[in-house]
Scaffold this motif. Structure first.
Motif, PDB file in Angstrom:
ATOM      1  N   ILE A   1       6.616   1.692  -2.321  1.00 30.82           N
ATOM      2  CA  ILE A   1       5.627   0.607  -2.233  1.00 30.82           C
ATOM      3  C   ILE A   1       4.693   0.777  -1.041  1.00 30.82           C
ATOM      4  O   ILE A   1       3.683   0.105  -0.942  1.00 30.82           O
ATOM      5  CB  ILE A   1       6.292  -0.781  -2.177  1.00 30.82           C
ATOM      6  CG1 ILE A   1       7.095  -0.954  -0.890  1.00 30.82           C
ATOM      7  CG2 ILE A   1       7.180  -1.015  -3.381  1.00 30.82           C
ATOM      8  CD1 ILE A   1       7.446  -2.393  -0.622  1.00 30.82           C
ATOM      9  N   GLY A   2       5.039   1.688  -0.122  1.00 36.43           N
ATOM     10  CA  GLY A   2       4.150   1.946   1.014  1.00 36.43           C
ATOM     11  C   GLY A   2       2.789   2.460   0.575  1.00 36.43           C
ATOM     12  O   GLY A   2       1.821   2.394   1.335  1.00 36.43           O
ATOM     13  N   HIS A   3       2.709   2.950  -0.674  1.00 36.04           N
ATOM     14  CA  HIS A   3       1.451   3.535  -1.122  1.00 36.04           C
ATOM     15  C   HIS A   3       0.757   2.659  -2.154  1.00 36.04           C
ATOM     16  O   HIS A   3      -0.096   3.117  -2.918  1.00 36.04           O
ATOM     17  CB  HIS A   3       1.696   4.978  -1.583  1.00 36.04           C
ATOM     18  CG  HIS A   3       2.441   5.708  -0.507  1.00 36.04           C
ATOM     19  ND1 HIS A   3       1.840   6.138   0.648  1.00 36.04           N
ATOM     20  CD2 HIS A   3       3.769   5.925  -0.341  1.00 36.04           C
ATOM     21  CE1 HIS A   3       2.771   6.632   1.465  1.00 36.04           C
ATOM     22  NE2 HIS A   3       3.941   6.516   0.884  1.00 36.04           N
ATOM     23  N   ILE A   4       1.105   1.366  -2.131  1.00 33.95           N
ATOM     24  CA  ILE A   4       0.318   0.376  -2.861  1.00 33.95           C
ATOM     25  C   ILE A   4      -0.992   0.202  -2.089  1.00 33.95           C
ATOM     26  O   ILE A   4      -1.003   0.119  -0.861  1.00 33.95           O
ATOM     27  CB  ILE A   4       1.063  -0.986  -2.909  1.00 33.95           C
ATOM     28  CG1 ILE A   4       2.253  -0.905  -3.857  1.00 33.95           C
ATOM     29  CG2 ILE A   4       0.127  -2.112  -3.302  1.00 33.95           C
ATOM     30  CD1 ILE A   4       3.031  -2.219  -3.940  1.00 33.95           C
TER      31      ILE A   4
ATOM     32  N   GLY B   1      -6.166   2.994   2.800  1.00 27.77           N
ATOM     33  CA  GLY B   1      -5.952   1.668   2.219  1.00 27.77           C
ATOM     34  C   GLY B   1      -4.522   1.396   1.790  1.00 27.77           C
ATOM     35  O   GLY B   1      -4.238   0.347   1.206  1.00 27.77           O
ATOM     36  N   CYS B   2      -3.585   2.333   2.079  1.00 31.33           N
ATOM     37  CA  CYS B   2      -2.188   2.130   1.675  1.00 31.33           C
ATOM     38  C   CYS B   2      -1.508   1.076   2.554  1.00 31.33           C
ATOM     39  O   CYS B   2      -1.794   0.973   3.750  1.00 31.33           O
ATOM     40  CB  CYS B   2      -1.380   3.414   1.815  1.00 31.33           C
ATOM     41  SG  CYS B   2      -1.749   4.667   0.602  1.00 31.33           S
ATOM     42  N   LEU B   3      -0.558   0.352   1.960  1.00 29.86           N
ATOM     43  CA  LEU B   3       0.225  -0.641   2.704  1.00 29.86           C
ATOM     44  C   LEU B   3       0.884  -0.010   3.930  1.00 29.86           C
ATOM     45  O   LEU B   3       0.901  -0.603   5.015  1.00 29.86           O
ATOM     46  CB  LEU B   3       1.287  -1.241   1.767  1.00 29.86           C
ATOM     47  CG  LEU B   3       2.293  -2.201   2.389  1.00 29.86           C
ATOM     48  CD1 LEU B   3       1.590  -3.381   3.053  1.00 29.86           C
ATOM     49  CD2 LEU B   3       3.266  -2.707   1.323  1.00 29.86           C
TER      50      LEU B   3
ATOM     51  N   LEU C   1      -5.717   6.922   8.070  1.00 32.29           N
ATOM     52  CA  LEU C   1      -5.346   7.738   6.908  1.00 32.29           C
ATOM     53  C   LEU C   1      -3.833   7.641   6.726  1.00 32.29           C
ATOM     54  O   LEU C   1      -3.068   7.756   7.683  1.00 32.29           O
ATOM     55  CB  LEU C   1      -5.758   9.194   7.165  1.00 32.29           C
ATOM     56  CG  LEU C   1      -5.457  10.201   6.071  1.00 32.29           C
ATOM     57  CD1 LEU C   1      -6.300   9.919   4.821  1.00 32.29           C
ATOM     58  CD2 LEU C   1      -5.733  11.629   6.566  1.00 32.29           C
ATOM     59  N   CYS C   2      -3.406   7.425   5.487  1.00 28.90           N
ATOM     60  CA  CYS C   2      -1.961   7.357   5.208  1.00 28.90           C
ATOM     61  C   CYS C   2      -1.383   8.775   5.155  1.00 28.90           C
ATOM     62  O   CYS C   2      -2.100   9.744   4.871  1.00 28.90           O
ATOM     63  CB  CYS C   2      -1.755   6.652   3.875  1.00 28.90           C
ATOM     64  SG  CYS C   2      -0.025   6.432   3.451  1.00 28.90           S
ATOM     65  N   GLY C   3      -0.094   8.890   5.415  1.00 29.89           N
ATOM     66  CA  GLY C   3       0.584  10.186   5.345  1.00 29.89           C
ATOM     67  C   GLY C   3       0.485  10.824   3.964  1.00 29.89           C
ATOM     68  O   GLY C   3       0.669  12.027   3.807  1.00 29.89           O
ATOM     69  N   CYS C   4       0.183  10.007   2.929  1.00 36.10           N
ATOM     70  CA  CYS C   4       0.078  10.539   1.564  1.00 36.10           C
ATOM     71  C   CYS C   4      -1.305  11.126   1.299  1.00 36.10           C
ATOM     72  O   CYS C   4      -1.535  11.695   0.242  1.00 36.10           O
ATOM     73  CB  CYS C   4       0.387   9.450   0.540  1.00 36.10           C
ATOM     74  SG  CYS C   4      -0.933   8.234   0.349  1.00 36.10           S
ATOM     75  N   GLY C   5      -2.239  10.948   2.264  1.00 38.76           N
ATOM     76  CA  GLY C   5      -3.578  11.520   2.094  1.00 38.76           C
ATOM     77  C   GLY C   5      -4.627  10.531   1.609  1.00 38.76           C
ATOM     78  O   GLY C   5      -5.786  10.898   1.405  1.00 38.76           O
TER      79      GLY C   5
HETATM   80 ZN    ZN Z   1      -0.121   6.274   1.181  1.00 36.10          ZN
END
Ligand code: ZN
Length: 391
Positions: free
Chosen positions: A241-244, A261-263, A254-258
């Motif tokens: 859910i961190g990448h909602i 806007g991620c949670l 920037l999120c670790g997923c690239g």
């Molecule tokens: Zn993310």
């Protein structure tokens, strides 16, 4: 609890031990009224558990009429032990847990766990110290489990995805731990999933059918339990859910997923500390994190309708003022009929939740193995140095 199908022996054994862990000292008759099995089936399985050394029956109580003593059934805490570890990007925590769910030794080591091979050496050191404290004289060794902040694929035995521990992606974790430490985890589990199991068996999820555990730490993840089963999905990947996506205007981090806007990039412990370090007051930083979390949590609760949502992780332990804000903001986003039905609970198990969850899983596996087989008692060091995890 209601069951609409015939239970397997393994499920009945699991139910008996689960019930006795939460309600110690029940008589057989009391246990029979609580479980959906016939008295004959119950007697058979209770006998099996007593013969296996998992449960004991003692004349510990007298009934109200002063008649003959009633026999009470209790789990034997010393029947089995498990070693459990949980990895955070900057911290390794480990424990020995007994069959009753008590933590009998615990360690924490701060270390940048992304650095390989030094992180593997830290795992080795902690394993050695825990083994020194292991009660060698008694009980079965149920196994060694490790929880990681990422997705684990049990088929390829590989870490598939770990945005906060990127060096671990693609890592053959069991193989690497085995090579560097001569030990091998018998179980690898995602950290939020392990914590969800912990709360289900030992904490806020007892007596609940549908629940969600949300880990609020440097990353954000969830373990989702429906009908007392963890939902896994393809690649073992449900609960990220961190990448909602929670904000289109905030592209600061920037999120670790690239993605932006991620949670996790906007509502985690890392984000909170960045806001505060960037000049925002603590109160405003907490408010911002609470708002983003409530967008993610509110949406999920409206979709899944769990009875209980348990929140844990270091962010809530470090910033207690965050909790009332999260409850208020999340409630304001719930559908009317859920506002008073879904309970938001601060994790009573705190950082023990994933350790207890791993231990619970290992005990279930050991109980299943012991069914219909000769009881085997081996020392943990024997177990840990074996390369084949099967008994
Ligand atoms: Zn993310």
């Amino acid at each position: 609890m209601q069951f609409s199908r015939v239970l397997s022996s393994q499920e009945i054994i699991g139910l008996i031990t689960y019930t006795l862990r939460n309600y110690p000292n029940l008589s057989r008759a009391e246990l029979a009224t609580m479980l959906p099995v016939t008295p004959a089936t119950l007697t058979h399985h209770v006998r099996e558990l007593i013969d296996g050394g998992w449960v004991e029956e003692q004349s510990a109580r007298r009934n109200n009429t002063g008649g003959r003593p009633r026999m009470g059934l209790t789990l034997r805490n010393e029947a089995a032990y498990a070693i459990a570890m949980t990895v955070s990007p900057d911290l390794l925590t480990g424990a020995i847990v007994d069959f009753g769910g008590h933590i009998i030794a615990k360690m924490r080591l701060e270390h940048p766990m992304g650095q390989i091979p030094s992180s593997l050496q830290v795992i080795q050191r902690m394993t050695d110290v825990l083994l020194e404290r292991y009660p060698h004289q008694s009980g079965r060794f149920a196994g060694y489990g490790i929880a990681i902040p990422g997705i684990w694929d049990p088929e390829s035995e590989t870490v598939v995805f770990s945005p906060n521990l990127q060096e671990w992606a693609g890592m053959k974790l069991r193989e690497l731990i085995r090579r560097s430490t001569d030990t091998e985890p018998t179980l690898v589990e995602n950290d939020a999933d392990a914590a969800a199991w912990g709360e289900l068996w030992f904490g806020a999820g007892r007596d609940v059918q549908d629940m969600m555990y949300v880990l609020c730490d440097t990353g954000i993840g969830a373990g989702i339990i429906i009908q007392r089963q963890l939902i896994r999905g393809q690649n073992n990947s449900i609960g990220e859910i961190g990448h909602i996506f929670v904000d289109s205007s905030d592209s600061e981090f920037l999120c670790g997923c690239g993605q932006y806007g991620c949670l996790e990039a906007l509502g985690s412990l890392t984000a909170l500390q960045r806001y505060h370090a960037g000049g925002m007051t603590l109160s405003s930083s907490l408010g911002r994190v609470s708002r983003y979390l409530s967008i993610g949590l509110g949406g999920l609760i409206n979709v899944l309708s769990p009875q209980v949502v348990v929140l844990g992780g270091r962010m809530l332990a470090m910033y207690p003022d965050l909790w009332p804000a999260i409850v208020r903001d999340t409630r304001s986003r719930l559908l009317n009929h859920l506002t008073h039905k879904t309970q938001l609970i601060l994790s009573p198990l705190e950082d023990n939740a994933p350790l207890l969850g791993l231990a619970g899983l290992l005990f279930e596996q050991e109980l299943a193995r012991s069914q219909g087989q000769a009881i085997h008692t081996v020392s943990p060091s024997q177990w840990l140095t074996r390369h084949d995890p099967s008994p």
